[in-house]
Design a protein around this motif. Sequence first.
Motif, PDB file in Angstrom:
ATOM      1  N   TYR A   1       0.867  -1.120  -0.096  1.00  0.00           N
ATOM      2  CA  TYR A   1      -0.021   0.088  -0.078  1.00  0.00           C
ATOM      3  C   TYR A   1       0.920   1.336  -0.087  1.00  0.00           C
ATOM      4  CZ  TYR A   1      -2.701   3.632   2.087  1.00  0.00           C
ATOM      5  OH  TYR A   1      -3.271   5.066   2.681  1.00  0.00           O
ATOM      6  N   LEU A   2       1.955   1.262   0.850  1.00  0.00           N
ATOM      7  CA  LEU A   2       2.742   2.474   0.793  1.00  0.00           C
ATOM      8  C   LEU A   2       3.633   2.818  -0.252  1.00  0.00           C
ATOM      9  CD1 LEU A   2       4.065   2.188   4.478  1.00  0.00           C
ATOM     10  CD2 LEU A   2       2.681   3.855   3.658  1.00  0.00           C
ATOM     11  N   ARG A   3       3.755   1.687  -1.085  1.00  0.00           N
ATOM     12  CA  ARG A   3       4.573   1.897  -2.302  1.00  0.00           C
ATOM     13  C   ARG A   3       3.733   2.463  -3.307  1.00  0.00           C
ATOM     14  NH1 ARG A   3       7.186  -2.705  -0.986  1.00  0.00           N
ATOM     15  NH2 ARG A   3       5.841  -4.104  -2.113  1.00  0.00           N
ATOM     16  N   THR A   4       2.436   1.920  -3.421  1.00  0.00           N
ATOM     17  CA  THR A   4       1.637   2.163  -4.323  1.00  0.00           C
ATOM     18  C   THR A   4       1.196   3.972  -4.029  1.00  0.00           C
ATOM     19  OG1 THR A   4       0.472   0.469  -4.373  1.00  0.00           O
ATOM     20  CG2 THR A   4      -0.810   1.983  -5.156  1.00  0.00           C
ATOM     21  N   GLN A   5       1.289   4.435  -2.735  1.00  0.00           N
ATOM     22  CA  GLN A   5       1.060   5.706  -2.374  1.00  0.00           C
ATOM     23  C   GLN A   5       2.102   6.448  -2.712  1.00  0.00           C
ATOM     24  OE1 GLN A   5      -1.946   7.067  -0.992  1.00  0.00           O
ATOM     25  NE2 GLN A   5      -2.597   5.056  -1.839  1.00  0.00           N
ATOM     26  N   GLN A   6       3.284   5.938  -2.653  1.00  0.00           N
ATOM     27  CA  GLN A   6       4.360   6.570  -3.292  1.00  0.00           C
ATOM     28  C   GLN A   6       4.407   6.974  -4.833  1.00  0.00           C
ATOM     29  OE1 GLN A   6       7.567   4.000  -1.537  1.00  0.00           O
ATOM     30  NE2 GLN A   6       8.017   5.248  -0.017  1.00  0.00           N
ATOM     31  N   TRP A   7       4.095   5.999  -5.600  1.00  0.00           N
ATOM     32  CA  TRP A   7       3.833   6.109  -6.912  1.00  0.00           C
ATOM     33  C   TRP A   7       2.899   7.217  -7.378  1.00  0.00           C
ATOM     34  CZ3 TRP A   7       7.240   5.497 -10.640  1.00  0.00           C
ATOM     35  CH2 TRP A   7       8.240   4.480 -10.280  1.00  0.00           C
TER      36      TRP A   7
ATOM     37  N   ALA B   1       6.095  18.324   0.585  1.00  0.00           N
ATOM     38  CA  ALA B   1       5.153  17.424  -0.058  1.00  0.00           C
ATOM     39  C   ALA B   1       5.319  15.832   0.101  1.00  0.00           C
ATOM     40  CB  ALA B   1       4.924  17.663  -1.544  1.00  0.00           C
ATOM     41  N   ALA B   2       6.571  15.541  -0.065  1.00  0.00           N
ATOM     42  CA  ALA B   2       6.885  14.083   0.032  1.00  0.00           C
ATOM     43  C   ALA B   2       6.540  13.835   1.428  1.00  0.00           C
ATOM     44  CB  ALA B   2       8.141  13.740  -0.354  1.00  0.00           C
ATOM     45  N   ALA B   3       6.613  14.621   2.459  1.00  0.00           N
ATOM     46  CA  ALA B   3       6.975  13.894   3.859  1.00  0.00           C
ATOM     47  C   ALA B   3       5.458  14.061   4.460  1.00  0.00           C
ATOM     48  CB  ALA B   3       7.551  15.020   4.701  1.00  0.00           C
ATOM     49  N   VAL B   4       4.261  14.198   3.477  1.00  0.00           N
ATOM     50  CA  VAL B   4       3.097  13.861   4.358  1.00  0.00           C
ATOM     51  C   VAL B   4       2.683  12.595   4.033  1.00  0.00           C
ATOM     52  CG1 VAL B   4       0.745  14.853   3.724  1.00  0.00           C
ATOM     53  CG2 VAL B   4       2.458  16.415   3.426  1.00  0.00           C
TER      54      VAL B   4
ATOM     55  N   LEU C   1      -3.809   5.952   5.867  1.00  0.00           N
ATOM     56  CA  LEU C   1      -2.980   5.381   6.787  1.00  0.00           C
ATOM     57  C   LEU C   1      -3.223   6.049   8.188  1.00  0.00           C
ATOM     58  CD1 LEU C   1      -0.720   3.015   7.047  1.00  0.00           C
ATOM     59  CD2 LEU C   1       1.093   5.112   6.719  1.00  0.00           C
ATOM     60  N   LEU C   2      -3.026   7.565   8.020  1.00  0.00           N
ATOM     61  CA  LEU C   2      -2.984   7.994   9.494  1.00  0.00           C
ATOM     62  C   LEU C   2      -4.441   7.818  10.141  1.00  0.00           C
ATOM     63  CD1 LEU C   2      -1.346  11.388   8.922  1.00  0.00           C
ATOM     64  CD2 LEU C   2      -0.300   9.285   9.814  1.00  0.00           C
ATOM     65  N   GLY C   3      -5.547   7.749   9.291  1.00  0.00           N
ATOM     66  CA  GLY C   3      -6.835   7.306   9.998  1.00  0.00           C
ATOM     67  C   GLY C   3      -6.995   6.042  10.532  1.00  0.00           C
ATOM     68  N   ALA C   4      -6.035   4.928   9.780  1.00  0.00           N
ATOM     69  CA  ALA C   4      -6.330   3.583  10.332  1.00  0.00           C
ATOM     70  C   ALA C   4      -5.453   3.444  11.470  1.00  0.00           C
ATOM     71  CB  ALA C   4      -5.608   2.698   9.166  1.00  0.00           C
ATOM     72  N   ILE C   5      -4.363   4.217  11.429  1.00  0.00           N
ATOM     73  CA  ILE C   5      -3.688   4.005  12.872  1.00  0.00           C
ATOM     74  C   ILE C   5      -4.429   4.781  14.000  1.00  0.00           C
ATOM     75  CG2 ILE C   5      -1.653   4.773  14.085  1.00  0.00           C
ATOM     76  CD1 ILE C   5      -0.167   4.598  11.238  1.00  0.00           C
ATOM     77  N   GLY C   6      -4.999   6.013  13.823  1.00  0.00           N
ATOM     78  CA  GLY C   6      -5.837   6.592  14.683  1.00  0.00           C
ATOM     79  C   GLY C   6      -7.014   6.007  14.993  1.00  0.00           C
ATOM     80  N   ALA C   7      -7.733   4.961  14.400  1.00  0.00           N
ATOM     81  CA  ALA C   7      -8.714   4.119  14.679  1.00  0.00           C
ATOM     82  C   ALA C   7      -8.417   3.095  15.611  1.00  0.00           C
ATOM     83  CB  ALA C   7      -9.650   3.628  13.296  1.00  0.00           C
ATOM     84  N   LEU C   8      -7.092   2.713  15.864  1.00  0.00           N
ATOM     85  CA  LEU C   8      -6.752   1.714  16.848  1.00  0.00           C
ATOM     86  C   LEU C   8      -7.119   2.348  18.251  1.00  0.00           C
ATOM     87  CD1 LEU C   8      -3.258   0.875  15.660  1.00  0.00           C
ATOM     88  CD2 LEU C   8      -5.307  -0.465  15.351  1.00  0.00           C
TER      89      LEU C   8
END
Length: 216
Positions: A25-31, A111-114, A119-126
Amino acid sequence: MQIAAMRQVPPQADIAIGLAKIGTYLRTQQWRQADGTALTPTQLQILAYLAARGPTRVTAIALEIGVTQPTASDAVTALVRKGHLERQADPTDARATALHLTTKGQQAARAAAVWPDALLGAIGALAPDEQSAFARGLTKMIRSLQERGEIPVQRMCATCRFFRPNAHDDAKRPHHCAFVDAAFGDAALRLDCGDHEPADPNEQGAVWRRFASADG
Ligand code: SF4
């Protein structure tokens, strides 16, 4: 038959599969992030790394982002050509050059550091205790990989001279950071802290045992 087949898979494999799925998922987002910027994911990684660490040599970049030195050199050459980086003499070694972000490079690095909202939502849902367990587990896995020489040393609490694990009699915030002089819990364990300073290698083992002792 199926149950017998399932038993042959070690339980750790499911966690490894989960990590691989998040990695995909992260690689897809990076592209996706790179799309439209005329930069590759590797080039964006280099910009984000330099923004976090400051001027650095290409050897350190290659090590940190997990690519070969020729790959890092090619990406750096492209970034210099596009005006995102410039080479300057390394003040610590007159024969070497360090890479610096230009203003254009700093903008792209921001911009790249965002991190992706999803992903942040999924972590925040824990739940808070799930986030704490996750951060603790990641800290242990990363340290283990570091010890096996599979990944470079990270700027994490576990290897920091300011880290005082289990210093407080407070289940929610047992640790202490001597840099900011504050207590914190597992959920706030840092894996890439700008204030990190390496602990004496002779003391790291004892610090780690104190940290891990809370599991017993
Ligand atoms: S300075 Fe950073 S890495 Fe070191 S203990 Fe404090 S929070 Fe952790």
